[in-house]
Enzyme design. Sequence first.
Site, PDB file in Angstrom:
ATOM      1  N   GLY A   1     146.678   1.881  13.722  1.00 13.76           N
ATOM      2  CA  GLY A   1     146.353   0.694  14.510  1.00 13.76           C
ATOM      3  C   GLY A   1     147.119  -0.522  14.035  1.00 13.76           C
TER       4      GLY A   1
ATOM      5  CG  ASP B   1     152.303   4.287  13.882  1.00 17.59           C
ATOM      6  OD1 ASP B   1     151.697   4.964  14.737  1.00 17.59           O
ATOM      7  OD2 ASP B   1     152.064   4.365  12.662  1.00 17.59           O
TER       8      ASP B   1
ATOM      9  CG  ASN C   1     163.785   6.831  22.472  1.00 13.85           C
ATOM     10  OD1 ASN C   1     162.717   7.199  21.985  1.00 13.85           O
ATOM     11  ND2 ASN C   1     164.410   7.524  23.403  1.00 13.85           N
TER      12      ASN C   1
ATOM     13  CE  LYS D   1     165.625  -3.993   7.976  1.00 15.37           C
ATOM     14  NZ  LYS D   1     165.065  -5.274   8.444  1.00 15.37           N
TER      15      LYS D   1
END
Length: 294
Positions: A44, A240, A264, A273
């Site tokens: 979430g 996510d 995408n 990262k």
Amino acid sequence: MEQRPKITVVGSINMDLVTITSQVPKRGETLFGEHFQMNPGGKGANQAVAAARLGAHVQLIGCVGNDRFGKDILEHLQEQGVDVSNVEPVTDVTATATIIVSDQDNSIIVVPGANNYVTASFVESKRDVFADSDILIVQLETPLEGIRKAVQIAKENGVKVILNPAPIQELPSDLIKDIDYLTPNEHEQTLLRQGRSAEELNGKLIVTKGSQGVCIYEQDQEVEIPAYKIAVVDTTGAGDSFNGGLAYALSKGFSLKDACKYGNAVAALSTTKLGAQTGMPTGEEVELFIKSRG
């Protein structure tokens, strides 16, 4: 001035406790690890940060503990631009995910803690938050009763709903009916399809396939949206990031296909990262990336 998309996220908020080690200890064994880090997480919170960094006004509905982890997470989310005025400290224990990453395998122990308090009554108490939202995002790391209530309120207010069905569990047909977009990965979509007719999922299903991109299942057709090729550093949080990007693009009026392309791009940049939330790109970074790829 162009109005910012308004996205509401109902979902989990964790502190991830990550240990890097060459091997997982055997029963009764003590080993030295190589590295340890604490990262705010939870699907979430991750999806809320992804959408906020792109430029959306994001309201997160959830629960944390009245402990150090809870306070640190709230401060971090605010720094990322997430509205946490509807995140409440409800217990002494913020949810944690203890993650062991070794050369051979990964293992995770989740203690739900405060996430268990995102119940139907808790979500009902936040009903007014949904009224002016463009899109609701929900996942399955909080109680199903709260998720069902969030979807119900969203539909009453004409709000589109994205359900990221992870971790996968059995879902009632009446809930599926009220979902506009389902975003499982390949494993989750296999379980999701069991015992369901194609008609029940038609036009809702967007399957994420990692380096292979995503596939939209619509009108008995499969539309492949290829991933962007990029040097990958860490895939944590890529799914996510896709969901946050998808919600943002749909809120901006993109077609479903173009919204998936945008998602995408967000997911691709997030893998350059280390970390889930720390690797999520800004809207400006995504626009420059898409332009550079033609």
